[in-house]
Design an enzyme around this catalytic site. Sequence first.
Site: not given
Ligand code: NDP
Length: 461
Positions: A388
Amino acid sequence: MMQSNIANLLYLVASVLFIFGLKGLTHPGSAVRGNMISAAGMFIAVVTALVSEADLSWGIIVAGVVTGGLVGTILALKTRMTAIPQLVALFNGFGGGASVLVAGAAIISDAQPGAADVQVLVSTAAAVIIGAVTLLGSLVAFVKLAEIVRKSLTFTGQKIVNAALAAGSLVCGALMVSTGGDLAWFWAMTGLASLLGVLLVMPIGGADMPVVIAALNAYSGLAACGTGFVLGNTVLVIAGSLVGASGLILTRIMCKAMNRSFTNVIFGLAMGSGQTIDADTFYEGKVKATSADEAAMILEGARQVMVVPGYGMAVAQAQHAVRDLARQLESMDISVDFAIHPVAGRMPGHMNVLLAEADIAYDKLKDLDAANPAFAQTDVVIVVGANDVVNPEARNNPESPIAGMPILDVDKAKTVIVIKRSLSPGFAGIPNPLFIADNTLMLFGDGKAAIGAITSALKEG
Ligand code: NDP
């Protein structure tokens, strides 16, 4: 029993320690010391409260300490690092819940209506309304962060219903005060505020969740402050105000970072999760996959590399592998920096904590404002498990649930290597056009394994 002026003096010492503790938390270098100072303040406050009160049932206090300590220890031992954000949400909620119970118990234990004075009743109403919203709101946040429920619940007229619930709980609170503590109004107020907590957080998704969590943290402090007035305990009033004020400052910082309106978030008017697009049709035939060997070859030709970590780095626990890759690249005279989005991961400062754990120097971390102008001069960006926070939809699509949220402009770099396991969406649940951009290569795999494979390929090459 301790004399009240000595108790107040000790409370003052505890409060000063809280303030110095908070000051320490403003910088990573002094954060551990800050935490210790605040803990010392809390120890003094708790011991003083216990020693200065007359009729304490020590049996109940010991039972509470043992039960709470046991539950806390089990939670701390069992919780995985990636589940810390939802645990923190739960802790916020428990803070609110404790305020409801303590303020509620104070009014229920008053022998008959009319026994409590107006100041105590007003404080009870404030503590219970804010505390109940915090408890139920945080439980909903917990369920969402733990991904037990992924959908955001919205219905027509939700804002009107929320406003009616808020007004209803305030009216019940006022009636409770004016009747000198009628318990029927107390229960009605608690019920309406609890429902409000659920409905406020249910529609939240995408970019608004971090802001709401910061707001709930602030509410838990404000509720504790109200409870301090109910009990006539000065240190609880001060500690609650400190949590409330610092939480509101954090909420403001998060609002600014996410381009959200402070007033909307405070009153639960978040943007919600918008509509989603079918991911299969979106990506079909347009993704360019790469291998660790090819990624290593591209990196060998780079001078300037930027690593962008996200939630997936936390899931994969890839921070040490990322550090090894950075050191390998630096040994090849390639400069490496880290771009940190304010809401990357699932809690404020999530990426900073992980990178600090892997001994990555703090001056290598660039925040959003410093990183964005640098991408145009960056040869290769390595996105590790971020989604994101690098989604150009935020810039380009006003209908997107993350519209307006500032993102890291990684697409401006010459080449982008995105490491993740699949094309699954991130927290906001939406596809990402970055994955099909001309200059993007997808390296599918677990973050730690993929980064390790690139480092090995660089060493061999
Ligand atoms: P995202 O949640 O957007 O994306 C994380 C990505 O990590 C997924 O698309 C997933 O894809 C990938 N992933 C998961 N496990 C693994 C793994 N073992 N190896 C490699 N990749 C992996 O994360 P961002 O950090 O970009 O964004 C944070 C989001 O969380 C934002 O929408 C924010 O608003 C929200 N948020 C943030 C908070 C905060 O305080 N920081 C609190 C609450 C929500 P795949 O499954 O294909 O691997």
